[in-house]
Design a protein around this motif. Structure first.
Motif, PDB file in Angstrom:
ATOM      1  N   GLY A   1       3.737  -0.936   0.036  1.00  0.00           N
ATOM      2  CA  GLY A   1       5.028  -0.637  -0.558  1.00  0.00           C
ATOM      3  C   GLY A   1       5.962  -1.825  -0.473  1.00  0.00           C
TER       4      GLY A   1
ATOM      5  N   SER B   1       7.658  -4.960   3.477  1.00  0.00           N
ATOM      6  CA  SER B   1       6.807  -3.802   3.206  1.00  0.00           C
ATOM      7  C   SER B   1       7.019  -2.748   4.299  1.00  0.00           C
ATOM      8  CB  SER B   1       5.342  -4.225   3.153  1.00  0.00           C
ATOM      9  OG  SER B   1       4.953  -4.799   4.390  1.00  0.00           O
TER      10      SER B   1
ATOM     11  N   ARG C   1       0.502   9.161   1.645  1.00  0.00           N
ATOM     12  CA  ARG C   1       0.061   8.587   0.365  1.00  0.00           C
ATOM     13  C   ARG C   1       1.275   8.466  -0.543  1.00  0.00           C
ATOM     14  NH1 ARG C   1      -1.371  13.956  -0.074  1.00  0.00           N
ATOM     15  NH2 ARG C   1      -0.895  14.922  -2.059  1.00  0.00           N
ATOM     16  N   CYS C   2       1.328   7.362  -1.258  1.00  0.00           N
ATOM     17  CA  CYS C   2       2.468   7.060  -2.122  1.00  0.00           C
ATOM     18  C   CYS C   2       2.500   7.982  -3.325  1.00  0.00           C
ATOM     19  CB  CYS C   2       2.399   5.610  -2.597  1.00  0.00           C
ATOM     20  SG  CYS C   2       2.522   4.422  -1.275  1.00  0.00           S
TER      21      CYS C   2
ATOM     22  N   ASP D   1       5.125   7.356  -5.790  1.00  0.00           N
ATOM     23  CA  ASP D   1       5.802   6.659  -6.878  1.00  0.00           C
ATOM     24  C   ASP D   1       5.272   5.253  -7.157  1.00  0.00           C
ATOM     25  OD1 ASP D   1       6.686   5.609  -4.515  1.00  0.00           O
ATOM     26  OD2 ASP D   1       8.783   5.540  -5.070  1.00  0.00           O
TER      27      ASP D   1
ATOM     28  N   ASP E   1       3.697   1.422  -6.700  1.00  0.00           N
ATOM     29  CA  ASP E   1       3.639   0.276  -5.801  1.00  0.00           C
ATOM     30  C   ASP E   1       4.801   0.179  -4.817  1.00  0.00           C
ATOM     31  OD1 ASP E   1       1.275  -0.469  -6.980  1.00  0.00           O
ATOM     32  OD2 ASP E   1       2.207  -1.916  -8.346  1.00  0.00           O
ATOM     33  N   ASP E   2       5.995   0.638  -5.204  1.00  0.00           N
ATOM     34  CA  ASP E   2       7.144   0.540  -4.297  1.00  0.00           C
ATOM     35  C   ASP E   2       6.993   1.443  -3.083  1.00  0.00           C
ATOM     36  OD1 ASP E   2       8.352  -1.373  -5.793  1.00  0.00           O
ATOM     37  OD2 ASP E   2       9.816  -0.033  -6.715  1.00  0.00           O
ATOM     38  N   CYS E   3       6.371   2.577  -3.280  1.00  0.00           N
ATOM     39  CA  CYS E   3       6.067   3.519  -2.196  1.00  0.00           C
ATOM     40  C   CYS E   3       7.321   3.951  -1.441  1.00  0.00           C
ATOM     41  CB  CYS E   3       5.043   2.901  -1.232  1.00  0.00           C
ATOM     42  SG  CYS E   3       4.136   4.141  -0.307  1.00  0.00           S
ATOM     43  N   ARG E   4       8.358   4.294  -2.162  1.00  0.00           N
ATOM     44  CA  ARG E   4       9.593   4.777  -1.533  1.00  0.00           C
ATOM     45  C   ARG E   4       9.564   6.292  -1.325  1.00  0.00           C
ATOM     46  NH1 ARG E   4      13.760   1.311  -0.754  1.00  0.00           N
ATOM     47  NH2 ARG E   4      13.449  -0.728  -1.675  1.00  0.00           N
ATOM     48  N   GLU E   5       8.530   6.925  -1.817  1.00  0.00           N
ATOM     49  CA  GLU E   5       8.331   8.350  -1.578  1.00  0.00           C
ATOM     50  C   GLU E   5       6.865   8.571  -1.242  1.00  0.00           C
ATOM     51  OE1 GLU E   5       8.798  12.675  -3.794  1.00  0.00           O
ATOM     52  OE2 GLU E   5       9.788  10.922  -4.648  1.00  0.00           O
ATOM     53  N   VAL E   6       6.630   9.242  -0.100  1.00  0.00           N
ATOM     54  CA  VAL E   6       5.256   9.497   0.340  1.00  0.00           C
ATOM     55  C   VAL E   6       5.080  10.975   0.662  1.00  0.00           C
ATOM     56  CG1 VAL E   6       4.918   7.165   1.271  1.00  0.00           C
ATOM     57  CG2 VAL E   6       5.753   8.980   2.763  1.00  0.00           C
TER      58      VAL E   6
ATOM     59  N   LYS F   1      11.174  10.481   1.731  1.00  0.00           N
ATOM     60  CA  LYS F   1      11.763   9.509   0.807  1.00  0.00           C
ATOM     61  C   LYS F   1      12.444   8.440   1.635  1.00  0.00           C
ATOM     62  CE  LYS F   1      12.461  12.649  -3.031  1.00  0.00           C
ATOM     63  NZ  LYS F   1      13.377  13.184  -4.014  1.00  0.00           N
TER      64      LYS F   1
END
Length: 145
Positions: free
Chosen positions: A49, A59, A106-107, A109, A111-116, A134
């Motif tokens: 992320g 990250s 697991r992400c 959203d 590549d940014d991975c701001r929500e898992v 989030k």
């Protein structure tokens, strides 16, 4: 009445003063939670992320630890692009009463991975749960069941 209000105000002021300061206080970063130093066994971790705030970026790292059978905890760390820990926190909604076998997040959203999404199985009840985290800003998150 003043005798009861004054001590209450002093206690409130002490609580407010004891609250952690804004995350711009980079000298405090070593005081943030580092699961590796808590005597817990690191079971699994994942890094990825992207985050960026006030000219600093990096990250995320999610760490799952275990301190006794069936009692796992989840931590989130904001790592700088140089690999230093900018901020590290315990996911208190899961960790206060650690009764879950936790899977790595697991992400949701990209590549940014701001929500898992975190899947966890309750150790005693055997129920499967799904939590959403989030990542709102440096050292901040929102937790939903």
């Amino acid at each position: 009445m003043i005798k009861t209000i004054f001590p209450a105000l002093i206690m409130f002021s002490a609580c407010v003063a004891a609250e952690p300061k804004a995350t711009e206080d980079w000298n405090r970063r070593e005081a943030f939670i580092r699961p590796e130093t808590l005597g817990e066994e690191v079971l699994n971790s994942w890094q990825g992320g992207r985050w960026q705030e006030k000219g600093i970026d990096g990250s995320f790292r999610f760490i799952i630890t275990q301190f006794k059978a069936g009692q796992e905890k989840l931590y989130v760390q904001w790592l700088t692009s140089e690999g230093e820990i900018a901020y590290s926190i315990s996911v208190k909604e899961i960790n206060v009463l650690p009764e879950y076998d936790i899977e790595l997040p697991r992400c949701v959203d990209g590549d940014d991975c701001r929500e898992v999404i975190v899947n966890a199985k309750h150790y005693y009840e055997g129920l499967q749960r799904e939590f959403t985290i989030k990542l709102d800003g440096l050292g901040q998150y929102a937790f939903h069941m």
